[in-house]
Design a protein around this motif. Structure first.
Motif, PDB file in Angstrom:
ATOM      1  N   UNK A 101      13.103 -32.764   4.769  1.00 12.80           N
ATOM      2  CA  UNK A 101      14.449 -32.127   4.482  1.00 12.80           C
ATOM      3  C   UNK A 101      15.014 -32.087   3.361  1.00 12.80           C
ATOM      4  N   UNK A 102      13.940 -32.122   2.127  1.00 16.62           N
ATOM      5  CA  UNK A 102      13.588 -32.003   0.901  1.00 16.62           C
ATOM      6  C   UNK A 102      13.471 -30.247   0.363  1.00 16.62           C
ATOM      7  N   UNK A 103      13.240 -30.494  -0.982  1.00 18.17           N
ATOM      8  CA  UNK A 103      12.678 -28.741  -1.583  1.00 18.17           C
ATOM      9  C   UNK A 103      12.162 -29.249  -2.481  1.00 18.17           C
ATOM     10  N   UNK A 104      11.163 -29.505  -3.130  1.00 23.74           N
ATOM     11  CA  UNK A 104      10.131 -30.031  -4.062  1.00 23.74           C
ATOM     12  C   UNK A 104       9.543 -28.273  -4.413  1.00 23.74           C
ATOM     13  N   UNK A 105      10.134 -28.001  -5.999  1.00 18.06           N
ATOM     14  CA  UNK A 105       9.092 -27.165  -6.787  1.00 18.06           C
ATOM     15  C   UNK A 105       7.513 -27.971  -7.181  1.00 18.06           C
ATOM     16  N   UNK A 106       6.628 -27.275  -7.279  1.00 13.67           N
ATOM     17  CA  UNK A 106       5.553 -27.788  -8.422  1.00 13.67           C
ATOM     18  C   UNK A 106       5.691 -27.130  -9.393  1.00 13.67           C
ATOM     19  N   UNK A 107       5.513 -27.177 -10.811  1.00 15.34           N
ATOM     20  CA  UNK A 107       5.466 -26.790 -11.226  1.00 15.34           C
ATOM     21  C   UNK A 107       4.375 -26.774 -12.901  1.00 15.34           C
ATOM     22  N   UNK A 134       9.147 -27.083  10.743  1.00  9.17           N
ATOM     23  CA  UNK A 134       9.443 -27.713   9.972  1.00  9.17           C
ATOM     24  C   UNK A 134       9.022 -27.758   8.335  1.00  9.17           C
ATOM     25  N   UNK A 135       7.904 -27.473   8.073  1.00  8.26           N
ATOM     26  CA  UNK A 135       7.405 -27.272   6.637  1.00  8.26           C
ATOM     27  C   UNK A 135       6.917 -25.994   6.619  1.00  8.26           C
ATOM     28  N   UNK A 136       7.781 -25.696   4.934  1.00  6.15           N
ATOM     29  CA  UNK A 136       7.674 -24.038   4.474  1.00  6.15           C
ATOM     30  C   UNK A 136       6.865 -24.383   3.070  1.00  6.15           C
ATOM     31  N   UNK A 137       5.497 -23.719   3.272  1.00  6.88           N
ATOM     32  CA  UNK A 137       4.658 -23.661   2.003  1.00  6.88           C
ATOM     33  C   UNK A 137       5.266 -22.496   1.041  1.00  6.88           C
ATOM     34  N   UNK A 138       5.624 -22.422   0.341  1.00 10.94           N
ATOM     35  CA  UNK A 138       5.545 -20.717  -0.575  1.00 10.94           C
ATOM     36  C   UNK A 138       4.663 -21.048  -2.611  1.00 10.94           C
ATOM     37  N   UNK A 139       4.011 -19.817  -1.806  1.00 14.91           N
ATOM     38  CA  UNK A 139       2.835 -19.966  -3.609  1.00 14.91           C
ATOM     39  C   UNK A 139       3.238 -18.886  -4.381  1.00 14.91           C
ATOM     40  N   UNK A 140       4.439 -19.197  -4.613  1.00 17.15           N
ATOM     41  CA  UNK A 140       4.580 -18.493  -6.684  1.00 17.15           C
ATOM     42  C   UNK A 140       5.410 -17.060  -5.983  1.00 17.15           C
ATOM     43  N   UNK A 181      17.079 -24.856   4.681  1.00 18.08           N
ATOM     44  CA  UNK A 181      17.294 -25.808   4.449  1.00 18.08           C
ATOM     45  C   UNK A 181      17.545 -27.094   5.920  1.00 18.08           C
ATOM     46  N   UNK A 182      17.690 -28.496   5.388  1.00 17.63           N
ATOM     47  CA  UNK A 182      16.649 -28.989   6.162  1.00 17.63           C
ATOM     48  C   UNK A 182      15.943 -29.161   7.048  1.00 17.63           C
ATOM     49  N   UNK A 183      14.909 -28.112   6.310  1.00 15.32           N
ATOM     50  CA  UNK A 183      13.441 -28.154   6.426  1.00 15.32           C
ATOM     51  C   UNK A 183      12.371 -29.189   5.155  1.00 15.32           C
ATOM     52  N   UNK A 184      10.918 -29.256   5.207  1.00 19.60           N
ATOM     53  CA  UNK A 184      10.368 -29.554   4.042  1.00 19.60           C
ATOM     54  C   UNK A 184       9.646 -28.448   3.499  1.00 19.60           C
ATOM     55  N   UNK A 185      10.839 -27.461   2.437  1.00 17.60           N
ATOM     56  CA  UNK A 185      10.146 -26.645   1.278  1.00 17.60           C
ATOM     57  C   UNK A 185       9.437 -27.097   0.084  1.00 17.60           C
ATOM     58  N   UNK A 186       8.140 -26.838   0.024  1.00 16.65           N
ATOM     59  CA  UNK A 186       7.694 -27.506  -1.073  1.00 16.65           C
ATOM     60  C   UNK A 186       6.776 -25.475  -1.922  1.00 16.65           C
ATOM     61  N   UNK A 187       7.353 -24.941  -2.882  1.00 14.87           N
ATOM     62  CA  UNK A 187       7.214 -24.477  -3.378  1.00 14.87           C
ATOM     63  C   UNK A 187       6.559 -24.146  -5.066  1.00 14.87           C
ATOM     64  N   UNK A 188       5.553 -23.610  -5.390  1.00 17.76           N
ATOM     65  CA  UNK A 188       4.947 -23.622  -6.476  1.00 17.76           C
ATOM     66  C   UNK A 188       5.838 -22.320  -8.071  1.00 17.76           C
ATOM     67  N   UNK A 189       5.538 -22.699  -8.600  1.00 15.06           N
ATOM     68  CA  UNK A 189       6.416 -21.790  -9.561  1.00 15.06           C
ATOM     69  C   UNK A 189       5.846 -22.160 -11.526  1.00 15.06           C
ATOM     70  N   UNK A 193      15.997 -29.761  -5.047  1.00 14.34           N
ATOM     71  CA  UNK A 193      15.608 -31.288  -4.479  1.00 14.34           C
ATOM     72  C   UNK A 193      14.887 -32.047  -5.905  1.00 14.34           C
ATOM     73  N   UNK A 194      13.353 -32.267  -6.160  1.00 11.24           N
ATOM     74  CA  UNK A 194      12.477 -32.446  -7.264  1.00 11.24           C
ATOM     75  C   UNK A 194      11.844 -31.532  -7.281  1.00 11.24           C
ATOM     76  N   UNK A 195      11.236 -31.684  -8.971  1.00 10.93           N
ATOM     77  CA  UNK A 195      10.614 -30.964  -9.405  1.00 10.93           C
ATOM     78  C   UNK A 195       9.189 -32.043  -9.675  1.00 10.93           C
TER      79      UNK A 195
END
Length: 219
Positions: free
Chosen positions: A27-33, A152-158, A180-188, A198-200
């Protein structure tokens, strides 16, 4: 919950990436920087089961996916993970809606496609061919295709890599809203976008044996 333990990946050119242990909460959003080549996309592909780590475990909701066969990993990804690829991986000569409905071949219910397309402001293009869309419109189609299976999991590459900042910022806002409500991991590589998550996670620290999560300041 996604847990990564002792993950390393060695490539044929003898380059090895070692990742710190990480936990991605539901349920949280993360970005890999981080800059290009620091291991962001590799980490997403390991989580998705597209490539296997040389060592370590990928544990999703208590199940160690590194013990599964490649066929099982692929099946799990198709059913449970929405992956938004950097190059979209859309079929240019097919319409927007057909690019989404192709998931029916995998037994996936795509009945929510129209609703998601409306939320992303691209429903009016549903019958247009992909090759006639702008970069921002293609990105919205790719997001719709990833979300239509209610993962339940979303991965977003750039997800904004091919867009100017104004359009990219809008796409990120839309992506966070519909996921919203899913686990999102994005890279940028664009640090101007991290404020929306939510977290970087700083990849320069994660891949050097250190883990550092920069929490967004409370407003």
């Amino acid at each position: 919950m996604i847990e990564l333990k002792g993950i390393t990946k060695q490539f044929q050119n003898e380059t090895e990436i070692c990742y710190s242990d990480l936990v991605f909460e539901s349920g949280k959003s993360y970005v890999l920087l981080g800059a290009s080549g620091c291991g962001k996309s590799t980490l997403l592909n390991i989580i998705a089961g597209i490539i296997s780590p040389t060592q370590g475990k990928v544990i999703i909701d208590g199940a160690d996916l590194t013990q599964a066969s490649q066929k099982q990993k692929d099946r799990f990804r198709i059913r449970n993970i929405g992956y938004i690829f950097q190059d979209f991986k859309l079929m240019n000569d097919m319409s927007v809606i057909d690019n989404i409905h192709v998931l029916r071949l995998e037994g996936i219910d795509t009945s929510s496609a129209d609703e998601i397309l409306k939320k992303l402001g691209i429903h009016q293009k549903k019958n247009s061919k992909i090759k006639h869309l702008s970069g921002g419109e293609k990105q919205r189609v790719a997001i719709t295709r990833a979300l239509v299976k209610a993962p339940e999991i979303i991965l977003a590459d750039e997800p904004t890599g091919n867009l100017n900042f104004a359009i990219g910022e809008q796409v990120i806002r839309e992506l966070l809203s519909v996921s919203k409500g899913k686990t999102l991991i994005a890279v940028t590589h664009d640090d101007r976008l991290v404020q929306y998550f939510d977290e970087v996670l700083d990849m320069n620290l994660i891949t050097s044996g250190m883990r550092d999560i920069v929490r967004k300041e409370e407003t």
